[in-house]
Enzyme design. Structure first.
Site, short mmCIF file in Angstrom:
data_model
loop_
_atom_site.label_atom_id
_atom_site.label_comp_id
_atom_site.label_asym_id
_atom_site.label_seq_id
_atom_site.Cartn_x
_atom_site.Cartn_y
_atom_site.Cartn_z
CD GLU A 196 2.67 -3.20 -5.30
OE1 GLU A 196 3.36 -4.04 -5.90
OE2 GLU A 196 1.57 -3.48 -4.78
CG ASP B 9 -2.06 -1.00 1.04
OD1 ASP B 9 -2.59 -1.12 -0.07
OD2 ASP B 9 -2.40 -1.69 2.02
CB THR B 10 3.87 2.27 1.83
OG1 THR B 10 3.11 2.14 3.02
CG2 THR B 10 4.76 3.49 1.93
CG HIS C 101 -7.68 -9.98 9.25
ND1 HIS C 101 -8.22 -8.91 8.60
CD2 HIS C 101 -8.66 -10.45 10.05
CE1 HIS C 101 -9.47 -8.75 8.99
NE2 HIS C 101 -9.77 -9.68 9.86
CE1 TYR D 48 -8.67 -4.49 6.57
CE2 TYR D 48 -8.31 -5.63 4.50
CZ TYR D 48 -8.61 -5.67 5.85
OH TYR D 48 -8.84 -6.86 6.46
CG ASP D 49 -11.24 2.65 5.43
OD1 ASP D 49 -11.85 1.60 5.11
OD2 ASP D 49 -11.47 3.75 4.92
CU LIG Z 1 -7.25 -7.73 7.26
#
Ligand SMILES: [Cu+2]
Length: 628
Positions: free
Chosen positions: A297, A294-295, A588, A378-379
């Site tokens: 890409e 997420d950072t 998760h 996602y947040d």
């Molecule tokens: Cu998750």
């Protein structure tokens, strides 16, 4: 003197754009993927003259493979350096905003895609496609050097519906966003699409709001105890922290120090989350490639949410805007991106003494500096905490909507059924904190401290003894460590040249949560690309060019970059200018309770003073609940 580490201002971003345009580097098809401060390194900051103000710019062309990493001088209004990126070696620049909708658009006219939707009796107008970073896979021949996104599809029967509830499984498409072509549509066969909606915002589906909650009001009638100056230096109860923001990393905290005995004592020169990756554990051929950096890409900073008082933050809040560049290179303000507040945090210390008759309680408070960002489903909230007793903490909150699949017998070992027929594949959220440590100065050393039992025998006749085993990590090859909860393992960052009143080296201790590291096989593509995530701790010798845990360029990069490459030099890190990198995260296994929107899951770490102070530094906190 103005702060040489301050964020680029809107005017500076406009000036950077003008320089790059003036240098002939910008066509109509050029996109500014990233614009950020090219930070002066330690040596530059120590020099007598003010460091040169520079920016770093990533330029991407949406019609050709040209990609550039450009360094611009704001002082001389000139391009200092152009690095032409080679897509076969460097991979691709991060995913553009405009590419988010592109994959769906390309697929909407592709005959194979339309045939796959037809077989599922789906109207293409009701199909959403998530634009997902492609990774690098040997069994996807012909992708090398090309700009690829992969698409997984979801059914959206009406515009207000959350498509995540209706994954169209057995189907994936690979698209070339540069040539605007569809490479492959893989259809492994029709799988029933889960029907139950997941519209957590629709009272008709979730029922009426409860009426039993009475108001909680947090008031600070005299205002908060912190101040923020024009350079965004926050001062609070001894703490000094410069607040910065970057389009890639989000919050960047610099020159974290503590005023002790009238002296500002440095602790961390720069703290940020330098990378994060979300690897998925489902080997299904349609999604076994799912790994999102997420950072590196997607650049989490640019998706910072505008925070709302009363919702995101309660009480007496100070908001700061952030300024980044949009994809045209123009300044863009992210309003209320950063939240600062002070909060009560329960009991700080307490004792009722049997002999002395004392009965004292003090309350803990902490300063919280945070932001929230949304990347696709996602947040993430990043909450840095600074406590009265010198503790520093980072808590990352993960919420939003879990990524979904159809729940089938094949998926069962790798996913949870979260709603009828709806699966949520297992995955990890692994973060890499980059902590440029300066505990009372630049020369720092890291000791690994484990507790260990002592064998029964002479000197330990009753077998009750245990001790702390300290191992100094002297070279980068020795400083690639795993957490060990059973040994109570911590890493102490000490300054050997500075002692407390007891003659002990002053130190801060990194306390890991010790959750699982990367679970993918060491021979997998993701293990090569996310090498940082195979260790809880890395310590490297400071080098201003070593900024990102998985390397500068991540998107479609084959791997080996970042920490494994930095540490390959095997430099001396004992009593040197060092950087501590810490991997932590959530593994998760989604629960039914995580559907249709996930209550916040938490992960993080703490840094605690150990002999940094001469004694408990909070004896002067007044009792009686409130000062005055
Ligand atoms: Cu998750």
């Amino acid at each position: 003197m103005t702060d040489p580490l301050r964020d680029l201002s809107a005017d500076e971003i406009a000036a950077v754009r003008a320089v790059v345009v003036g240098a002939g580097l910008v066509a109509d098809t050029t996109r500014f993927v990233y614009v950020g401060l090219d930070e002066p390194g330690h040596a530059e900051l120590a020099a007598p003259e003010a460091p040169e103000r520079r920016a770093r710019v990533y330029l991407h062309d949406v019609t050709s493979p040209a990609a550039r990493d450009v360094t611009v001088s704001l002082a001389s209004r000139a391009v200092l350096r152009i690095r032409e990126l080679d897509a076969t070696v460097d991979g691709q620049l991060p995913v553009l905003d405009e590419e988010f909708a592109l994959v769906e658009r390309l697929l909407a006219t592709d005959p194979d895609w339309l045939a796959a939707l037809e077989a599922r009796k789906l109207d293409v107008a009701e199909v959403r496609v998530a634009p997902l970073s492609a990774g690098v896979y040997d069994d996807c021949p012909g992708e090398e050097g090309r700009r690829i996104l992969r698409g997984l599809a979801f059914h959206q029967p009406h515009p207000r519906d959350h498509p995540w509830a209706h994954p169209i499984d057995g189907l994936v498409a690979y698209a070339d966003t540069l040539n605007r072509t569809v490479d492959r549509v893989i259809d492994t066969g029709t799988v029933p699409i889960p029907e139950e909606p997941g519209n957590f915002d629709n009272p008709d589906e979730v029922g009426p709001a409860r009426t039993s909650l009475r108001p909680i009001e947090i008031t600070q009638p005299e205002g908060p105890s912190f101040t923020v100056d024009a350079d965004r230096v926050v001062s609070w109860e001894g703490w000094r922290i410069s607040v910065g923001f970057d389009a890639r990393e989000g919050l960047v905290l610099r020159r974290i120090g503590f005023v002790d005995g009238g002296r500002l004592r440095p602790i961390i020169h720069r703290a940020s989350i330098a990378e994060m990756v979300v690897p998925y554990g489902d080997p299904s051929p349609v999604r076994s490639w799912q790994n999102y950096f997420d950072t590196g890409e997607y650049l989490i900073g640019r998706f910072a949410n505008p925070l709302e008082h009363g919702c995101d933050c309660l009480g007496e809040i100070t908001y700061l805007d952030a300024v980044i560049a949009d994809e045209a290179g123009n300044p863009k303000v992210l309003p209320n991106a950063i939240c600062l507040h002070e909060e009560d945090h329960g009991v700080l210390w307490k004792h009722s003494d049997f002999w002395a008759g004392s009965a004292e309680t003090r309350r803990q408070r902490r300063l919280v500096i945070s932001f929230f960002t949304t990347v696709g489903n996602y947040d993430y909230g990043f909450y840095w905490h600074f406590s009265l007793d010198g503790e520093i903490g980072l808590e990352v909150k993960a919420t939003g909507v879990v990524f979904t699949s159809a729940y089938t017998p094949d998926a069962a070992p790798y996913a949870t059924e979260v709603a009828p027929g709806l699966g949520a594949p297992y995955h990890q959220h692994l973060f890499s904190a980059r902590l440029d440590m300066t505990v009372d100065g630049r020369a720092n050393t890291v000791d690994e401290v484990d507790v260990e039992p002592v064998a029964l025998g002479p000197g330990n006749e009753r077998g009750n003894a245990f001790r702390a085993a300290r191992t100094t990590l002297r070279r980068e090859s020795e400083a690639q460590r795993r957490a060990d909860g059973a040994a109570g393992r911590v890493w102490r960052i000490r300054n050997a040249d500075v002692r407390n009143r007891l003659g002990q080296p002053v130190a801060y201790e990194l306390r890991p949560e010790g959750g699982p590291l990367l679970l993918a096989d060491p021979a997998s593509s993701i293990a090569a690309r996310a090498g940082f995530a195979t260790r809880s701790l890395w310590v490297t010798r400071y080098d201003p060019a070593e900024r990102y845990s998985a390397g500068d360029f991540i998107n479609q990069h084959a791997g080996g970059g970042g920490l494994p490459a930095y540490a390959a030099a095997d430099r001396d890190i004992d009593g040197q200018d060092i950087v501590v990198w810490h991997t932590f995260g959530l593994t998760h296994l989604p629960r039914p309770e995580d559907w249709p929107v996930m209550p916040v899951g938490r992960t993080g770490f703490t840094l605690r003073p150990v002999g940094f102070f001469d004694r408990n530094p909070t004896l002067d906190v007044p009792g009686g609940g409130q000062p005055g």
